[in-house]
Motif scaffolding. Structure first.
Motif, PDB file in Angstrom:
ATOM      1  N   ALA A  82       0.800  -1.210   0.000  1.00 51.94           N
ATOM      2  CA  ALA A  82       0.000   0.000   0.000  1.00 51.94           C
ATOM      3  C   ALA A  82       0.841   1.273   0.000  1.00 51.94           C
ATOM      4  O   ALA A  82       0.371   2.336   0.324  1.00 51.94           O
ATOM      5  CB  ALA A  82      -0.912  -0.009   1.219  1.00 51.94           C
ATOM      6  N   ALA A  83       2.085   1.156  -0.367  1.00 47.85           N
ATOM      7  CA  ALA A  83       2.964   2.322  -0.305  1.00 47.85           C
ATOM      8  C   ALA A  83       2.704   3.276  -1.449  1.00 47.85           C
ATOM      9  O   ALA A  83       2.448   2.861  -2.564  1.00 47.85           O
ATOM     10  CB  ALA A  83       4.411   1.883  -0.348  1.00 47.85           C
ATOM     11  N   ALA A  84       2.780   4.534  -1.158  1.00 45.28           N
ATOM     12  CA  ALA A  84       2.699   5.548  -2.210  1.00 45.28           C
ATOM     13  C   ALA A  84       4.011   6.303  -2.211  1.00 45.28           C
ATOM     14  O   ALA A  84       4.424   6.851  -1.207  1.00 45.28           O
ATOM     15  CB  ALA A  84       1.547   6.492  -1.931  1.00 45.28           C
ATOM     16  N   GLU A 142       9.766  -2.755   0.267  1.00 48.20           N
ATOM     17  CA  GLU A 142       9.820  -1.363  -0.169  1.00 48.20           C
ATOM     18  C   GLU A 142      11.174  -1.078  -0.832  1.00 48.20           C
ATOM     19  O   GLU A 142      11.241  -0.390  -1.848  1.00 48.20           O
ATOM     20  CB  GLU A 142       9.579  -0.435   1.028  1.00 48.20           C
ATOM     21  CG  GLU A 142       9.750   1.043   0.751  1.00 48.20           C
ATOM     22  CD  GLU A 142       8.707   1.645  -0.185  1.00 48.20           C
ATOM     23  OE1 GLU A 142       7.879   0.898  -0.739  1.00 48.20           O
ATOM     24  OE2 GLU A 142       8.736   2.868  -0.387  1.00 48.20           O
ATOM     25  N   ASN A 143      12.254  -1.623  -0.279  1.00 46.92           N
ATOM     26  CA  ASN A 143      13.557  -1.458  -0.927  1.00 46.92           C
ATOM     27  C   ASN A 143      13.593  -2.135  -2.294  1.00 46.92           C
ATOM     28  O   ASN A 143      14.217  -1.633  -3.220  1.00 46.92           O
ATOM     29  CB  ASN A 143      14.667  -2.023  -0.041  1.00 46.92           C
ATOM     30  CG  ASN A 143      15.294  -0.958   0.848  1.00 46.92           C
ATOM     31  OD1 ASN A 143      15.305   0.221   0.495  1.00 46.92           O
ATOM     32  ND2 ASN A 143      15.788  -1.375   1.996  1.00 46.92           N
ATOM     33  N   MET A 144      12.939  -3.290  -2.404  1.00 44.00           N
ATOM     34  CA  MET A 144      12.880  -3.958  -3.711  1.00 44.00           C
ATOM     35  C   MET A 144      12.227  -3.032  -4.739  1.00 44.00           C
ATOM     36  O   MET A 144      12.635  -2.965  -5.887  1.00 44.00           O
ATOM     37  CB  MET A 144      12.072  -5.259  -3.620  1.00 44.00           C
ATOM     38  CG  MET A 144      12.785  -6.374  -2.873  1.00 44.00           C
ATOM     39  SD  MET A 144      11.736  -7.851  -2.817  1.00 44.00           S
ATOM     40  CE  MET A 144      12.720  -8.910  -1.749  1.00 44.00           C
ATOM     41  N   ARG A 145      11.218  -2.296  -4.289  1.00 42.79           N
ATOM     42  CA  ARG A 145      10.536  -1.367  -5.189  1.00 42.79           C
ATOM     43  C   ARG A 145      11.437  -0.155  -5.477  1.00 42.79           C
ATOM     44  O   ARG A 145      11.642   0.217  -6.621  1.00 42.79           O
ATOM     45  CB  ARG A 145       9.224  -0.894  -4.558  1.00 42.79           C
ATOM     46  CG  ARG A 145       8.388  -0.023  -5.454  1.00 42.79           C
ATOM     47  CD  ARG A 145       7.155   0.480  -4.731  1.00 42.79           C
ATOM     48  NE  ARG A 145       7.461   1.489  -3.727  1.00 42.79           N
ATOM     49  CZ  ARG A 145       7.714   2.770  -3.998  1.00 42.79           C
ATOM     50  NH1 ARG A 145       7.719   3.188  -5.249  1.00 42.79           N
ATOM     51  NH2 ARG A 145       7.970   3.629  -3.040  1.00 42.79           N
ATOM     52  N   ILE A 166      11.815  -5.402  -8.205  1.00 41.38           N
ATOM     53  CA  ILE A 166      10.609  -6.180  -8.524  1.00 41.38           C
ATOM     54  C   ILE A 166       9.781  -5.495  -9.605  1.00 41.38           C
ATOM     55  O   ILE A 166       9.722  -4.269  -9.688  1.00 41.38           O
ATOM     56  CB  ILE A 166       9.725  -6.470  -7.281  1.00 41.38           C
ATOM     57  CG1 ILE A 166       9.549  -5.244  -6.394  1.00 41.38           C
ATOM     58  CG2 ILE A 166      10.267  -7.654  -6.514  1.00 41.38           C
ATOM     59  CD1 ILE A 166       8.577  -5.445  -5.232  1.00 41.38           C
ATOM     60  N   ALA A 167       9.144  -6.338 -10.417  1.00 35.53           N
ATOM     61  CA  ALA A 167       8.426  -5.861 -11.589  1.00 35.53           C
ATOM     62  C   ALA A 167       7.141  -5.129 -11.217  1.00 35.53           C
ATOM     63  O   ALA A 167       6.753  -4.161 -11.863  1.00 35.53           O
ATOM     64  CB  ALA A 167       8.107  -7.038 -12.506  1.00 35.53           C
ATOM     65  N   ARG A 168       6.460  -5.622 -10.193  1.00 35.31           N
ATOM     66  CA  ARG A 168       5.226  -4.975  -9.757  1.00 35.31           C
ATOM     67  C   ARG A 168       5.304  -4.724  -8.268  1.00 35.31           C
ATOM     68  O   ARG A 168       5.960  -5.460  -7.542  1.00 35.31           O
ATOM     69  CB  ARG A 168       4.001  -5.873 -10.036  1.00 35.31           C
ATOM     70  CG  ARG A 168       3.650  -5.997 -11.489  1.00 35.31           C
ATOM     71  CD  ARG A 168       2.487  -6.980 -11.669  1.00 35.31           C
ATOM     72  NE  ARG A 168       1.213  -6.446 -11.180  1.00 35.31           N
ATOM     73  CZ  ARG A 168       0.106  -7.180 -11.061  1.00 35.31           C
ATOM     74  NH1 ARG A 168       0.116  -8.464 -11.388  1.00 35.31           N
ATOM     75  NH2 ARG A 168      -1.011  -6.644 -10.617  1.00 35.31           N
ATOM     76  N   ASN A 169       4.601  -3.717  -7.827  1.00 38.77           N
ATOM     77  CA  ASN A 169       4.620  -3.307  -6.439  1.00 38.77           C
ATOM     78  C   ASN A 169       3.694  -4.218  -5.624  1.00 38.77           C
ATOM     79  O   ASN A 169       2.670  -3.795  -5.102  1.00 38.77           O
ATOM     80  CB  ASN A 169       4.151  -1.854  -6.374  1.00 38.77           C
ATOM     81  CG  ASN A 169       4.349  -1.251  -5.013  1.00 38.77           C
ATOM     82  OD1 ASN A 169       5.106  -1.771  -4.200  1.00 38.77           O
ATOM     83  ND2 ASN A 169       3.663  -0.176  -4.759  1.00 38.77           N
TER      84      ASN A 169
END
Ligand SMILES: *[C@@H]1O[C@H](CO)[C@@H](O)[C@H](O)[C@H]1NC(C)=O
Ligand SMILES: *[C@@H]1O[C@H](CO)[C@@H](O)[C@H](O)[C@H]1NC(C)=O
Ligand SMILES: *[C@@H]1O[C@H](CO)[C@@H](O)[C@H](O)[C@H]1NC(C)=O
Length: 285
Positions: free
Chosen positions: A11-13, A187-190, A195-198
């Motif tokens: 749910a991170a923005a 979150e770090n992966m994002r 990662i391809a999708r959040n």
């Protein structure tokens, strides 16, 4: 229903990030390598071992060269932690222990956290940063706890530590103290475009009636949803109090529970936690 599919989304923005406290490990002060390899965002499916339908574990690596740990993937807590080589107790000694002196990418910190979980298990953590490897995914400078003490609840050699996948505290940070916050691994992966999708999703494969554990215990998929692991449509539900950071639960409203043809309605205010890491839990859903 034989298989239970739990789908969890992040749910991170990104726009919220600047409004919150600084991450434990900032980019500043960390030298940028001359050739920065641009990662192509991808997905990775980690196989899980299932112990007694209660404990779902898989392997991760920390450091350079990588040191291996078996962790419980826990959507009900926030931190990654593993036993430290500095912990000499008999409980620590039955586990894989992280040796900071053997990692060229280790970053030390004085920050600590005395973590007590719902089941009264307790670890005293000293935070560090290092490269985290989960299968083909690599995250640099991931904050994690080195457990300097582990209480008797961890007298279980089937796993070494925890991998927190808790609900995001807004921008993906959890407070550690007044000035510092912890950035979740996903979150770090994002942020690091790994990662391809959040998104991450969990499939838990129940044991057969005569099994005590299974190596085909399930999967955690980082960066995607495996649509072959469930039938029907995904129901997207809003998180309750997503801005109310602690505790780090994926909390949703609960109207009732149905099992086969039996159903129970619950009071209007009931909430449930989507939790992959609950032991026993007779009194908490
Ligand atoms: C951490 O907290 C537990 C539970 O309150 C306590 O028993 C333990 O002594 C504390 N450990 C440290 C190192 O402060
Ligand atoms: C851990 O468990 C073993 C048996 O499995 C037992 O002998 C030992 O005393 C236990 N240690 C602690 C600290 O509880
Ligand atoms: C579990 O039960 C099945 C079916 O009765 C049997 O084929 C299998 O051998 C059993 N496995 C174990 C480990 O007992």
């Amino acid at each position: 229903m034989r298989n239970l599919a739990l789908l969890l989304t992040l749910a991170a923005a990104a726009s919220c990030v600047s409004a919150f406290r600084v991450p434990l490990y900032r980019k500043s002060g960390v030298r940028t390598p001359r050739t920065v390899k641009r990662q192509t965002p991808t997905t990775y499916k980690e196989n899980l071992l299932n112990y007694q339908d209660n404990l779902f574990v898989g392997e991760i690596y920390l450091g350079t060269p990588p040191q291996k740990f078996i962790v419980q993937f826990d959507t009900g807590s926030q931190f990654i932690w593993v036993p430290s080589a500095k912990c000499l107790s008999s409980i620590c000694a039955i586990h894989n222990r992280y040796d900071s002196t053997k990692s060229s990418t280790h970053q030390s910190s004085k920050l600590g956290y005395n973590m007590t979980y719902e089941d009264s298990s307790n670890v005293d953590l000293n935070f560090a940063g290092d490269t985290l490897t989960v299968g083909t995914l690599k995250v640099t400078n991931q904050a994690f706890g080195q457990a300097l003490t582990m209480n008797a609840q961890f007298n279980d050699s089937s796993y070494d530590g925890l991998f927190g996948l808790g609900a995001f505290y807004l921008g993906g940070y959890y407070p550690v103290d007044d000035a510092n916050a912890y950035v979740l691994a996903v979150e770090n992966m994002r942020l690091q475009n790994v990662i391809a999708r959040n998104i991450f999703s969990v499939w838990m494969n129940p044991l057969q009636f005569n099994q005590s554990h299974s190596t085909n215990g399930g999967e955690i998929l980082f960066g995607d949803i495996d649509t072959t692991r469930f039938t029907g449509d995904i129901a997207w539900v809003p998180l309750q109090n997503p801005s109310n950071g602690e505790p780090p639960f994926w909390t949703i409203g609960l109207k009732g529970v149905r099992l086969g043809s039996q159903s129970v309605e619950v009071q209007k205010t009931a909430v449930a936690f989507i939790d992959t890491g609950m032991w026993g839990g007779d009194d908490i859903l």
